[in-house]
Motif scaffolding. Structure first.
Motif, PDB file in Angstrom:
ATOM      1  N   LYS A 162       0.823  -1.198   0.000  1.00  0.00           N
ATOM      2  CA  LYS A 162       0.000   0.000   0.000  1.00  0.00           C
ATOM      3  C   LYS A 162       0.865   1.259   0.000  1.00  0.00           C
ATOM      4  O   LYS A 162       2.002   1.261   0.472  1.00  0.00           O
ATOM      5  CB  LYS A 162      -0.923   0.008   1.222  1.00  0.00           C
ATOM      6  CG  LYS A 162      -1.779  -1.243   1.395  1.00  0.00           C
ATOM      7  CD  LYS A 162      -2.842  -1.369   0.323  1.00  0.00           C
ATOM      8  CE  LYS A 162      -4.025  -0.484   0.605  1.00  0.00           C
ATOM      9  NZ  LYS A 162      -5.119  -0.669  -0.388  1.00  0.00           N
ATOM     10  N   GLU A 163       0.275   2.329  -0.515  1.00  0.00           N
ATOM     11  CA  GLU A 163       0.972   3.617  -0.545  1.00  0.00           C
ATOM     12  C   GLU A 163       1.331   4.055   0.873  1.00  0.00           C
ATOM     13  O   GLU A 163       0.564   3.847   1.817  1.00  0.00           O
ATOM     14  CB  GLU A 163       0.079   4.670  -1.210  1.00  0.00           C
ATOM     15  CG  GLU A 163       0.756   6.009  -1.404  1.00  0.00           C
ATOM     16  CD  GLU A 163      -0.140   7.004  -2.122  1.00  0.00           C
ATOM     17  OE1 GLU A 163       0.222   8.197  -2.139  1.00  0.00           O
ATOM     18  OE2 GLU A 163      -1.190   6.596  -2.646  1.00  0.00           O
ATOM     19  N   HIS A 214       1.707   5.725   4.294  1.00  0.00           N
ATOM     20  CA  HIS A 214       0.789   6.490   5.142  1.00  0.00           C
ATOM     21  C   HIS A 214      -0.687   6.224   4.827  1.00  0.00           C
ATOM     22  O   HIS A 214      -1.567   6.912   5.355  1.00  0.00           O
ATOM     23  CB  HIS A 214       1.080   7.991   5.084  1.00  0.00           C
ATOM     24  CG  HIS A 214       2.465   8.351   5.521  1.00  0.00           C
ATOM     25  ND1 HIS A 214       2.962   8.030   6.768  1.00  0.00           N
ATOM     26  CD2 HIS A 214       3.474   8.956   4.855  1.00  0.00           C
ATOM     27  CE1 HIS A 214       4.217   8.442   6.857  1.00  0.00           C
ATOM     28  NE2 HIS A 214       4.551   9.003   5.699  1.00  0.00           N
ATOM     29  N   SER A 215      -0.956   5.227   3.989  1.00  0.00           N
ATOM     30  CA  SER A 215      -2.347   4.851   3.716  1.00  0.00           C
ATOM     31  C   SER A 215      -2.740   3.553   4.420  1.00  0.00           C
ATOM     32  O   SER A 215      -3.899   3.143   4.368  1.00  0.00           O
ATOM     33  CB  SER A 215      -2.565   4.681   2.209  1.00  0.00           C
ATOM     34  OG  SER A 215      -1.903   3.515   1.723  1.00  0.00           O
ATOM     35  N   ALA A 216      -1.770   2.904   5.091  1.00  0.00           N
ATOM     36  CA  ALA A 216      -2.008   1.589   5.708  1.00  0.00           C
ATOM     37  C   ALA A 216      -0.995   1.374   6.822  1.00  0.00           C
ATOM     38  O   ALA A 216       0.001   2.097   6.923  1.00  0.00           O
ATOM     39  CB  ALA A 216      -1.864   0.497   4.646  1.00  0.00           C
ATOM     40  N   ARG A 269      -2.647  -5.315   2.436  1.00  0.00           N
ATOM     41  CA  ARG A 269      -3.099  -4.740   3.716  1.00  0.00           C
ATOM     42  C   ARG A 269      -2.075  -3.789   4.330  1.00  0.00           C
ATOM     43  O   ARG A 269      -2.437  -2.827   4.999  1.00  0.00           O
ATOM     44  CB  ARG A 269      -3.393  -5.887   4.693  1.00  0.00           C
ATOM     45  CG  ARG A 269      -3.903  -5.437   6.037  1.00  0.00           C
ATOM     46  CD  ARG A 269      -4.077  -6.605   6.987  1.00  0.00           C
ATOM     47  NE  ARG A 269      -4.297  -6.140   8.347  1.00  0.00           N
ATOM     48  CZ  ARG A 269      -4.060  -6.858   9.429  1.00  0.00           C
ATOM     49  NH1 ARG A 269      -3.614  -8.093   9.317  1.00  0.00           N
ATOM     50  NH2 ARG A 269      -4.276  -6.372  10.641  1.00  0.00           N
ATOM     51  N   THR A 301       1.814  -1.528   4.222  1.00  0.00           N
ATOM     52  CA  THR A 301       2.967  -0.954   3.534  1.00  0.00           C
ATOM     53  C   THR A 301       4.205  -1.592   4.145  1.00  0.00           C
ATOM     54  O   THR A 301       4.380  -1.563   5.367  1.00  0.00           O
ATOM     55  CB  THR A 301       3.047   0.568   3.738  1.00  0.00           C
ATOM     56  OG1 THR A 301       1.832   1.167   3.296  1.00  0.00           O
ATOM     57  CG2 THR A 301       4.221   1.154   2.964  1.00  0.00           C
TER      58      THR A 301
END
Length: 315
Positions: free
Chosen positions: A32-33, A35-37, A73, A75
């Motif tokens: 995941k990108e 700071h998005s996960a 799920r 990073t």
């Protein structure tokens, strides 16, 4: 997410020995990108690198799409130990560095990426030792800490093995190959080699197949790894200077994972660490991989490791 090699700004860094270096810290991101996960940091072992997942990932049995550390799920980030050569950077004066320096560099790297809290910090072998030092510096850094086949200090036994490695690395003839041959006998066990080769002879080369296997590992590492990098990380293994009282401030749930046949970081040493932490009322659990293969079992016994890690990453 694209998992290409990335660089942070060059770090102007003073080592514990007082030497100043400009460190081009490199890393890779998976999943995941940023700071998005939830974020998982994985610290690589001696001859490893930041390429932990994907087609060429050295731990792709563990990290990836639908794997235990699921890139759908999480990073996942992995730094290169500065000087490992994966990013083209080498350190000539390797004795200027100790594991605490690498831990400081990694911790600074996380700050530059604006990562204040990890879901998990995972490290195998020397990568786990770097993890211990990171938590000595930043006790609240992660919710879960998973050191695998490793400890917070250099034992007399580990130091002694690294002394032999250093002698071999200073040889004039084939130093890296010689060191790797010796190292393979630390990473595996008598039962592992005996059961695999059973004194069979390679009829073409007229040597034991176990002998040919050792030669192969020496030659292969010489092709893909640098003598400078090997000297550096061997020196780091000799200088893991954690102290018991530094462990008491760690707030993470700690999951110690040993290998019952490990000759490099013996299971009894890791159990001693568990007993100490339990005595201090820390949130700690002990897990043991059963294998004839010794230290390298943490890379080989992926089914056992996956079963240990699954509940940790599901919570």
């Amino acid at each position: 997410m694209e998992n290409k090699l990335q660089h942070l700004q060059t770090l102007h860094f003073a080592t514990q020995t007082g030497k100043v270096y400009d460190i081009p810290l490199s890393y890779q991101l998976f999943g995941k990108e940023l700071h998005s996960a939830p974020i998982v940091l994985i610290n690589h072992a001696l001859t490893g690198n930041s390429d932990v997942a994907g087609e060429n990932g050295w731990w792709k049995t563990l990290v990836g799409d639908g794997k235990v550390i699921d890139t759908n799920r999480f990073t996942v980030i992995c730094f290169n130990i500065p000087g490992n050569g994966f990013d083209g950077f080498f350190i000539d004066q390797y004795e200027d560095f100790i594991v605490q320096d690498i831990a400081k560099i990694f911790t600074k790297g996380l700050r530059l990426l604006k990562i204040a809290k990890l879901f998990a910090l995972v490290g195998g072998s020397v990568g786990g030792s770097i993890g211990w030092e990171m938590l000595a510096l930043a006790p609240h850094l992660t919710e879960r800490f998973i050191p695998i086949a490793t400890d917070f200090k250099t034992s007399d036994w580990l130091h002694s093995q690294c002394v032999v490695q250093k002698y071999l690395l200073e040889s004039e003839d084939k130093p890296l190959e010689k060191a790797r041959v010796h190292a393979m006998l630390c990473y595996r066990t008598p039962e592992s080699l005996n059961s695999r080769f059973n004194r069979e002879i390679d009829s073409e080369k007229r040597i034991l197949k176990s002998h040919d296997w050792l030669n192969f590992h020496g030659i292969r590492l010489n092709e893909r790894f640098s003598l400078k990098a090997y000297k550096l990380v061997n020196h780091l293994l000799m200088n893991i200077n954690g102290k018991e009282d530094e462990l008491e401030n760690i707030t993470a749930a700690i999951h110690l994972i040993s290998v019952d046949s490990d000759l490099f970081y013996p299971a009894f040493e890791i159990r001693n660490t568990y007993d100490y932490l339990k005595q201090k009322n820390k949130n700690v659990q002990y897990h043991e991989i059963k294998s004839i293969h010794g230290h390298d079992a943490f890379l080989m016994e992926y089914e056992q490791l996956n079963s240990i890690l699954t509940p940790i990453f599901l919570n």
